[in-house]
Design a protein around this motif. Sequence first.
Motif, mmCIF file in Angstrom:
data_model
loop_
_atom_site.group_PDB
_atom_site.id
_atom_site.type_symbol
_atom_site.label_atom_id
_atom_site.label_comp_id
_atom_site.label_asym_id
_atom_site.label_seq_id
_atom_site.Cartn_x
_atom_site.Cartn_y
_atom_site.Cartn_z
ATOM 1 N N THR A 1 -8.556 1.441 -5.397
ATOM 2 C CA THR A 1 -7.834 1.993 -5.890
ATOM 3 C C THR A 1 -7.882 3.697 -5.016
ATOM 4 O OG1 THR A 1 -8.569 0.733 -7.617
ATOM 5 C CG2 THR A 1 -7.217 2.772 -8.338
ATOM 6 N N ARG B 1 -0.610 2.530 -4.576
ATOM 7 C CA ARG B 1 0.513 1.187 -5.388
ATOM 8 C C ARG B 1 -0.364 0.863 -6.545
ATOM 9 N NH1 ARG B 1 2.383 -1.940 0.071
ATOM 10 N NH2 ARG B 1 0.499 -2.038 -0.039
ATOM 11 N N LEU B 2 -1.950 1.160 -6.394
ATOM 12 C CA LEU B 2 -2.378 0.500 -7.889
ATOM 13 C C LEU B 2 -2.317 1.903 -8.980
ATOM 14 C CD1 LEU B 2 -5.253 -1.172 -5.877
ATOM 15 C CD2 LEU B 2 -3.261 -2.321 -6.772
ATOM 16 N N GLU C 1 -5.182 3.065 -1.954
ATOM 17 C CA GLU C 1 -4.277 2.940 -2.179
ATOM 18 C C GLU C 1 -3.278 2.609 -3.367
ATOM 19 O OE1 GLU C 1 -1.388 1.114 -2.291
ATOM 20 O OE2 GLU C 1 -2.299 -0.197 0.058
ATOM 21 N N ILE D 1 1.830 -1.969 -11.002
ATOM 22 C CA ILE D 1 -0.175 -3.040 -10.635
ATOM 23 C C ILE D 1 -1.107 -2.136 -10.436
ATOM 24 C CG2 ILE D 1 0.054 -3.651 -8.384
ATOM 25 C CD1 ILE D 1 2.870 -3.928 -7.426
ATOM 26 N N ARG E 1 -4.924 -4.541 -0.339
ATOM 27 C CA ARG E 1 -3.457 -4.143 0.250
ATOM 28 C C ARG E 1 -2.851 -5.032 0.600
ATOM 29 N NH1 ARG E 1 -5.387 1.124 1.446
ATOM 30 N NH2 ARG E 1 -7.718 0.811 2.037
ATOM 31 N N THR F 1 -1.340 -6.696 -2.065
ATOM 32 C CA THR F 1 -0.130 -5.503 -3.224
ATOM 33 C C THR F 1 0.591 -5.563 -2.459
ATOM 34 O OG1 THR F 1 -1.873 -4.099 -3.363
ATOM 35 C CG2 THR F 1 0.062 -3.435 -3.776
#
Length: 308
Positions: free
Chosen positions: A125, A130-131, A128, A109, A92, A95
């Motif tokens: 994943t 954003r992945l 999170e 990303i 995280r 990221t």
Amino acid sequence: MDTVKIRNKDMYWDIAADVYFPPGFDAQKKYPAVISMHPIGSCKEQTAGNVYGAALAKAGFIAVAFDASFQGASGGEPRFLEDPTQRVEDVRRVTDFLVTLPYVDAARIGVLGICGGGGYAINATMTERRLKAVVSITGVNFGRLSREGFSGYDPLGALDAMAEQRTAEVRGGPLRVDNYLPPSVEAGKKAGLKDIDVLEATEYYRSPRGEKPHGATSGLFSHRAAAVGWDAFHLAEVLLTRPLLVVIGDKPGGFGAYRDGQEIYGRAASKQKELVVVEGTSHYDLYDKPAPVAQALEKVVPFFKRHL
């Protein structure tokens, strides 16, 4: 390549990372990015950066290989701590770092992990978001391994021993830092070790092939209890919805990447998922052996280009 120190507002130490750039890098452009996670008891210079990170950068991605907190060149005390929750939190924070870079497309990303890093990448994943895509290279569920081989198949007995050791240490006793491997392949064989993963790990980490100053292959015994109660694949049927690529060799070993790869491929809720079994290949062949790595990258690079 640039070496950077990452620190977020909620952190008390730095995360050391190597950032790999594509050929002809232009800071005015936006690039997809991939976080590359090193194996258990390893460091960013061992396979995560010098092999997979470099290859991904060559293919057009910003690649970031970092040392886990408490390990390698990253900060944090005590040293040699392998806490799965912290390992996922590191993802995280990396990221967070990436989304602040003007040349990274925050909507593109992904994450790749090798060995235990593969299990951590999968777990990260799940929560999170954003992945956007995840790749596991000979990934291992460190929680399952901690309950089985790393505890002598006696997890409760191991937890009791960890508790006693932690009490002794906080009362001023010496730290117990276990080395996961014998000093050499020959020493391992003399001690009766026969498992392909243990012997090939020793050959990799104890020779110029893979040996690096920060590749400790060690763990603080008293702080391993968290791993025994953790599972990389918990809730994968519900939360693992991002595109998933699992790469394993077909030579099973004691660390369990073959079985873990098969399991997470079957359990993942991902609608876009692929399992690649590289024939004639062991766990450590996929770290740096040219032919198996090339076969893995033939799948990895197009996968990330499709999904990032």
